[in-house]
Design a protein around this motif. Structure first.
Motif, PDB file in Angstrom:
ATOM      1  N   ARG A  87       0.552  -1.284   0.059  1.00 51.72           N
ATOM      2  CA  ARG A  87      -0.281  -0.319   0.288  1.00 51.72           C
ATOM      3  C   ARG A  87       0.802   1.198  -0.014  1.00 51.72           C
ATOM      4  O   ARG A  87       2.338   1.123   0.872  1.00 51.72           O
ATOM      5  CB  ARG A  87      -0.725   0.015   0.909  1.00 51.72           C
ATOM      6  N   GLN A  88       0.186   2.278  -0.773  1.00 47.72           N
ATOM      7  CA  GLN A  88       1.321   3.733  -0.528  1.00 47.72           C
ATOM      8  C   GLN A  88       0.038   4.743  -1.095  1.00 47.72           C
ATOM      9  O   GLN A  88      -0.252   4.789  -1.846  1.00 47.72           O
ATOM     10  CB  GLN A  88       2.014   3.620  -1.635  1.00 47.72           C
ATOM     11  N   PRO A  89      -0.145   5.118   0.826  1.00 47.48           N
ATOM     12  CA  PRO A  89      -1.538   5.845   0.544  1.00 47.48           C
ATOM     13  C   PRO A  89      -1.430   7.636  -0.065  1.00 47.48           C
ATOM     14  O   PRO A  89      -0.031   8.047  -0.014  1.00 47.48           O
ATOM     15  CB  PRO A  89      -2.090   5.707   2.129  1.00 47.48           C
ATOM     16  N   LEU A  90      -2.083   7.603  -0.545  1.00 45.96           N
ATOM     17  CA  LEU A  90      -1.276  10.192  -1.352  1.00 45.96           C
ATOM     18  C   LEU A  90      -2.307  10.776  -0.104  1.00 45.96           C
ATOM     19  O   LEU A  90      -3.316  10.445   0.768  1.00 45.96           O
ATOM     20  CB  LEU A  90      -2.010   9.728  -2.157  1.00 45.96           C
ATOM     21  N   ASN A  91      -1.742  11.683  -0.399  1.00 41.98           N
ATOM     22  CA  ASN A  91      -2.372  12.710   0.791  1.00 41.98           C
ATOM     23  C   ASN A  91      -3.595  13.345  -0.508  1.00 41.98           C
ATOM     24  O   ASN A  91      -3.849  12.786  -1.770  1.00 41.98           O
ATOM     25  CB  ASN A  91      -0.979  14.373   0.693  1.00 41.98           C
ATOM     26  N   SER A  92      -3.756  14.715  -0.087  1.00 40.20           N
ATOM     27  CA  SER A  92      -5.320  15.662  -0.679  1.00 40.20           C
ATOM     28  C   SER A  92      -4.184  16.095  -2.039  1.00 40.20           C
ATOM     29  O   SER A  92      -5.629  16.300  -2.703  1.00 40.20           O
ATOM     30  CB  SER A  92      -5.557  16.292   0.167  1.00 40.20           C
ATOM     31  N   LYS A  93      -3.261  16.166  -1.749  1.00 36.61           N
ATOM     32  CA  LYS A  93      -2.373  16.871  -3.404  1.00 36.61           C
ATOM     33  C   LYS A  93      -2.429  15.540  -4.686  1.00 36.61           C
ATOM     34  O   LYS A  93      -2.199  15.837  -5.979  1.00 36.61           O
ATOM     35  CB  LYS A  93      -1.228  17.091  -3.015  1.00 36.61           C
ATOM     36  N   GLY A  94      -2.354  14.231  -3.909  1.00 29.14           N
ATOM     37  CA  GLY A  94      -2.546  13.025  -5.091  1.00 29.14           C
ATOM     38  C   GLY A  94      -0.802  13.065  -4.694  1.00 29.14           C
ATOM     39  O   GLY A  94      -0.235  11.721  -5.471  1.00 29.14           O
ATOM     40  N   GLU A  95      -0.246  13.133  -4.201  1.00 27.09           N
ATOM     41  CA  GLU A  95       0.871  12.774  -3.818  1.00 27.09           C
ATOM     42  C   GLU A  95       1.439  12.133  -2.727  1.00 27.09           C
ATOM     43  O   GLU A  95       0.587  11.227  -1.915  1.00 27.09           O
ATOM     44  CB  GLU A  95       2.027  14.320  -3.493  1.00 27.09           C
ATOM     45  N   PRO A  96       2.664  11.546  -2.645  1.00 26.51           N
ATOM     46  CA  PRO A  96       2.722  10.369  -1.467  1.00 26.51           C
ATOM     47  C   PRO A  96       2.762  10.843   0.062  1.00 26.51           C
ATOM     48  O   PRO A  96       2.702  11.830  -0.088  1.00 26.51           O
ATOM     49  CB  PRO A  96       3.796  10.032  -1.657  1.00 26.51           C
ATOM     50  N   LEU A  97       1.992   9.978   0.654  1.00 24.03           N
ATOM     51  CA  LEU A  97       1.826  10.691   2.306  1.00 24.03           C
ATOM     52  C   LEU A  97       3.004  10.875   2.828  1.00 24.03           C
ATOM     53  O   LEU A  97       3.106  11.529   3.283  1.00 24.03           O
ATOM     54  CB  LEU A  97       0.831   9.823   2.711  1.00 24.03           C
ATOM     55  N   LEU A  98       4.020  10.227   2.402  1.00 19.48           N
ATOM     56  CA  LEU A  98       5.145   9.886   3.303  1.00 19.48           C
ATOM     57  C   LEU A  98       6.643  10.860   2.423  1.00 19.48           C
ATOM     58  O   LEU A  98       7.175   9.822   1.154  1.00 19.48           O
ATOM     59  CB  LEU A  98       6.369   9.003   4.536  1.00 19.48           C
ATOM     60  N   SER A  99       7.535  11.432   2.540  1.00 25.37           N
ATOM     61  CA  SER A  99       8.651  12.256   1.635  1.00 25.37           C
ATOM     62  C   SER A  99       9.578  10.695   1.953  1.00 25.37           C
ATOM     63  O   SER A  99       9.339   9.817   2.917  1.00 25.37           O
ATOM     64  CB  SER A  99       9.179  13.072   2.098  1.00 25.37           C
ATOM     65  N   GLU A 100      10.635  10.533   1.165  1.00 25.76           N
ATOM     66  CA  GLU A 100      11.703  10.003   2.122  1.00 25.76           C
ATOM     67  C   GLU A 100      12.874   9.609   3.074  1.00 25.76           C
ATOM     68  O   GLU A 100      12.612   9.191   3.760  1.00 25.76           O
ATOM     69  CB  GLU A 100      12.950  10.272   0.668  1.00 25.76           C
ATOM     70  N   LYS A 101      12.659  11.103   3.142  1.00 31.06           N
ATOM     71  CA  LYS A 101      13.142  11.620   4.625  1.00 31.06           C
ATOM     72  C   LYS A 101      11.984  10.853   5.591  1.00 31.06           C
ATOM     73  O   LYS A 101      12.946   9.815   7.117  1.00 31.06           O
ATOM     74  CB  LYS A 101      12.997  12.667   4.754  1.00 31.06           C
ATOM     75  N   GLU A 102      10.872  11.104   6.065  1.00 28.03           N
ATOM     76  CA  GLU A 102      10.266  10.909   6.877  1.00 28.03           C
ATOM     77  C   GLU A 102      10.353   8.939   6.684  1.00 28.03           C
ATOM     78  O   GLU A 102       9.667   8.057   7.721  1.00 28.03           O
ATOM     79  CB  GLU A 102       8.393  11.290   6.262  1.00 28.03           C
ATOM     80  N   LYS A 103      10.075   8.685   5.481  1.00 28.87           N
ATOM     81  CA  LYS A 103       9.972   7.321   5.221  1.00 28.87           C
ATOM     82  C   LYS A 103      11.069   6.700   6.153  1.00 28.87           C
ATOM     83  O   LYS A 103      11.182   5.240   7.084  1.00 28.87           O
ATOM     84  CB  LYS A 103      10.704   5.647   3.938  1.00 28.87           C
TER      85      LYS A 103
END
Length: 744
Positions: free
Chosen positions: A103-119
């Motif tokens: 799974r790869q959830p998206l935010n309201s803008k249609g972008e990945p919810l987490l950035s690489e740094k946050e991952k």
């Protein structure tokens, strides 16, 4: 017949049943649409709870209850929050580190919810939680942040519990872990990871603790076993030294011996007391006799000389009496001598008997003294034996107390040993439990979605809706107590059934029903057909020619019943209002006219003069009976020439309150000479007593009932009342019957 009616009702409602089934299947198909995108994976686990070791004779499978508890405990451990959280951490690590995440959830803008740094940040945090087997602590901000990420990815504890389930396969040794998600690889990963994390958690916690406990219990078990052996050895040595075979048996024997000796001592003491009392009595008697012997010694010699002389004289008299038995003087002398000898014998005999009595008393005294001496010696021997047994009992009591103390010590040591042994065995069982739990079938990604499950749910919903509808119809038909068939009518009313009339359309008048062409006179008013309201079967075909013909034939059958009765004046009543009484009377009148009869219709239904309104009769019975002039012109000619009608005014009064029955009887008697039949309509019996009041003026009574009514207590009471007046009750007519029920 009841089953036939029920199946026929189901057949008549087949389209409704089909519609209900189709609607239920359509709704279920729409609601189960989500199964088209779901994939299920299953893994099987062998527990070993129901398998015994054939090489180990001590290995036994517990009972059904114990085995069930083991399975329940295992399922609870697999579903424990710590295991579910470990699975969630593994899923997050996979999605954050792999190139193809589940799974790869998206935010309201249609972008990945987490950035690489946050991952990377969250990946490190979840790995630490997994390594340390820690649960989320929502009191901490960092754990709250991790929980929000888990929830966004759909890996929270609640979401995972909804995605999988664990259950035992019937009564087998296997558990099934099944997971259903929108990704086939994810479903397989979940079921396999659940088992792996459960095994890891169980090995790290339960088995380590069990190993530590085994070592401690092993040393404790050896100590308790040594204490038990020491207590047993001490018990056996003392028992052998004290020569005690059984404490309880030997103790009971000693008590019985003491009790027997005490009873014997009591008996000997009683013998001595009785002998002493008897000896004292004999001593007193001897003293008294010795005093009497001294007082009578001087009179013994003189008395003996007188006795000898008297005896010699008596001997001589006896000799003389033998020679002369009838000499009264000799007889008198013998009597006097005997009397004197008797007197002297008392005095002298007492002196002679004292010596014998003294001798007897001396013998008794000697005997009693001997008895006392013997009993005294026996009593002393018994007391010596009692002292000896009592002394041995005291020693035995001390030995018994000692042996009981040793027995208690042995029992306590054995109990402690058994308790430790049970704990030791349970720990060994829990330690070896994981060795029997194995994953025999690993979860594999599903090749197809759960579309077949959607179809299965749809079919089950359709079958369930159909069965429910059938059960409802079955119940309604079973609870239907209406008189819907001739057989049910006869069973409920227990009266003769004269005719069965089918339900016909309200558009058909009574005249049309018997197909008599109207012959309207110049004065006649066109008929105004007003039928009472009634129930109409939805399945009845109103204008069906077959139904009309069936109606005509049964009206003719009723006409035949009237012809064979030989009576002219017929009173018609009904169970309830709306049973079709007016329609039956009009149809019967038309049938009678068609057969050449002359008919008078008399409306005495004051509460609902439907017959009067149907023929718009102008002449009323109240006015005719008031004038007392009974003319043929009083009956109004209808549009069917031979039928004459006399109506009534509508009121809430009963017949006896409106008209005089005597006058009505005279009028009917007069009309009987002019008409072949007089058909009288009365009010229904449910709310009125008119039929009972008019019974004296009728020759026969007919009751009409509608098939859709249910017979109640009032109806049965009214039937019994109709049967009472002089046997004029003719029977009943079942009206408005479903044509399909005519012959049932």
């Amino acid at each position: 017949m009841e089953l036939y009616l029920i199946f026929r009702a189901l057949y008549k409602k087949k389209f409704w049943l089909l519609l209900i089934m189709v609607v239920a299947m359509a709704v279920a198909y729409l609601l189960a649409a989500r199964y088209d995108n779901l994939y299920q994976s299953v893994t099987k686990i062998a527990t070993g709870f129901t398998v015994t070791n054939q090489l180990d004779p001590d290995d036994r499978v517990g009972g059904f209850y114990e085995t069930d508890i083991k399975f329940n405990n295992l399922i609870e451990n697999i579903n424990s929050p710590i295991v579910v959280n470990q699975v969630a951490y593994r899923l997050m690590i996979h999605d954050l580190s792999e190139k193809e995440p589940f799974r790869q959830p998206l935010n309201s803008k249609g972008e990945p919810l987490l950035s690489e740094k946050e991952k990377l940040k969250y990946l490190s945090a979840f790995k630490a939680k997994l390594r340390n087997m820690e649960m989320l602590d929502l009191n901490k901000e960092e754990d709250k942040d991790l929980f929000r990420v888990l929830k966004a990815y759909g890996y929270s504890e609640k979401s995972l519990r909804e995605a999988y389930y664990v259950a035992r396969n019937g009564f087998t040794d296997y558990l099934t872990i099944s997971a259903t998600t929108d990704h086939p690889q994810l479903s397989a990963y979940i079921v396999n990871t659940i088992f792996e994390e459960f095994a890891r958690y169980n090995n790290s916690l339960n088995i380590v603790q069990a190993s530590e406990t085994v070592e401690r219990l092993d040393s404790l078990l050896k100590a308790k076993q040594w204490a038990k052996e020491q207590a047993l050895e001490e018990y056996k040595q003392y028992q052998h030294a004290a020569n005690l075979l059984d404490v309880d048996i030997e103790g009971d024997a000693a008590l019985k011996q003491i009790s027997s000796l005490e009873e014997k001592i009591t008996d000997e003491e009683a013998k001595i007391r009785r002998a002493e009392l008897a000896l004292a009595d004999v001593e007193a008697k001897i003293a008294k006799l010795e005093e009497e012997k001294k007082g009578n010694a001087s009179s013994i010699s003189a008395g003996n000389l007188s006795v000898r002389r008297l005896n010699q004289a008596l001997l001589m008299l006896e000799q003389r009496r033998k020679r002369n038995p009838s000499n009264q003087a000799i007889l008198d002398s013998i009597v006097l001598i005997n009397t004197e000898l008797s007197r002297m014998g008392v005095v002298g005999g007492g002196g002679l008997n004292i010596a014998a009595r003294l001798e007897e008393a001396y013998d008794l005294r000697s005997e009693y003294k001997t008895q006392i001496a013997t009993s005294t010696q026996t009593l002393e021997n018994l007391r010596m034996r009692l002292r000896a047994v009592a002394g041995s009992k005291s020693t035995f009591a001390q030995k018994g107390a000692r042996i009981k103390l040793l027995q208690e010590n042995l029992d306590l040591a054995s109990k402690e040993y058994e308790e430790v042994l049970q704990r030791y065995n349970k720990v060994l069982e829990s330690k070896n439990m994981m060795s029997g739990i194995k994953q025999v079938i690993a979860g594999q990604p599903a090749q197809e979605s759960q579309r077949m499950k959607r179809i299965l749910i749809t079919l089950i919903a359709g079958a369930g809706a159909l069965m429910l509808a059938v059960m409802v119809i079955f119940l309604l038909e079973f609870l239907d107590n209406s008189m819907r068939t001739p057989t049910i009518f006869s069973q409920q009313t227990k009266i003769p059934l004269l005719a069965v009339l089918p339900e016909i359309s309200r558009k058909n008048s009574a005249e049309e029903a018997v197909t008599i062409a109207p012959t309207v006179s110049k004065e006649a008013t066109p008929p105004k057909v007003v039928l009472t309201s009634g129930f109409s079967f939805g399945s009845t075909k109103a204008n069906n020619a077959h139904v009309l013909q069936l109606f005509r034939e049964n009206i003719r059958l009723l006409r035949h019943e009237l012809d064979t009765s030989g009576k002219k004046v017929i009173l018609f009543t009904s169970f309830r209002k709306g049973d079709g009484k007016t329609m039956v009377i009009r149809s019967l009148a038309n049938a009678l006219v068609k057969s050449g009869r002359k008919v008078l219709l008399l409306d005495l239904n004051f509460s609902d003069n439907a017959l009067t309104e149907a023929y718009t009769a102008k002449n009323k019975i109240e006015k005719i009976l008031e004038t007392g002039s009974y003319l043929a012109s009083d009956a109004q000619s209808t549009y069917v020439g031979p039928i004459q009608v006399i109506g009534c005014n509508k009121s809430n009064c009963s017949p006896v309150e409106t008209i005089q029955l005597a006058a009505l009887q005279r009028f009917i008697k007069y009309c009987s000479q002019l008409y072949d039949y007089i058909l009288i309509e009365s009010a229904d019996m449910a709310q009125h007593s008119d039929a009972m009041e008019l019974a004296p003026v009728a020759e026969r009574i007919i009751c009409i009932g509608a098939s859709y009514h249910t017979l109640d207590r009032t109806d049965r009471a009214n039937i019994e009342r109709l049967k009472k007046p002089n046997g004029i009750f003719m029977g009943g007519v079942l009206n408005r019957v479903n044509p399909e029920n005519m012959h049932l």
